[in-house]
Scaffold this motif. Structure first.
Motif, short mmCIF file in Angstrom:
data_model
loop_
_atom_site.label_atom_id
_atom_site.label_comp_id
_atom_site.label_asym_id
_atom_site.label_seq_id
_atom_site.Cartn_x
_atom_site.Cartn_y
_atom_site.Cartn_z
N ARG A 24 34.07 33.60 40.17
CA ARG A 24 35.45 34.49 41.01
C ARG A 24 36.74 33.36 40.27
O ARG A 24 37.97 33.16 41.06
N HIS A 27 37.74 35.41 38.41
CA HIS A 27 38.94 36.62 38.60
C HIS A 27 39.84 36.34 39.18
O HIS A 27 41.13 37.68 38.79
N LYS A 39 43.52 43.64 35.84
CA LYS A 39 43.41 42.91 37.15
C LYS A 39 42.15 44.16 37.71
O LYS A 39 41.27 44.23 38.42
N ALA A 42 38.68 42.94 36.24
CA ALA A 42 38.25 42.12 37.86
C ALA A 42 37.71 42.54 39.03
O ALA A 42 37.12 41.81 39.90
N LYS A 46 34.29 42.09 40.36
CA LYS A 46 34.07 41.27 42.11
C LYS A 46 33.34 41.72 42.99
O LYS A 46 32.12 41.68 43.92
#
Length: 81
Positions: A24, A27, A39, A42, A46
């Protein structure tokens, strides 16, 4: 490069709690970067968080599964004569 190298630490996490906490934070840093492919990557990580945490709980690698699959195939071939 620091984000890429930092992500390697995730593989050493054995506790799902620490892995989730680390991921987390990673990210968040990746999402704040200006690099669009990072991005996107990531976001993909997630979405796959449950699978990553499952690997921390049960560290079964594909080699074990492939070995068992190979053994079954060999037995099937031997059964045909």
């Amino acid at each position: 490069y620091p984000l890429r190298d930092g992500l390697k630490r995730l593989r050493r996490c054995r506790s799902p709690h620490w892995a989730e906490r680390f991921l987390r934070g990673w990210h968040l840093r990746a999402a704040c970067s200006e690099i669009e492919p990072l991005k996107k990557f990531a976001g993909m990580l997630k979405r796959r968080l449950p699978g990553i945490l499952a690997h921390c709980r049960y560290p079964i690698h594909a080699g074990v599964l492939e070995g068992a699959d190979n053994k079954v195939k060999a037995i099937k071939r031997a059964a045909y004569g």
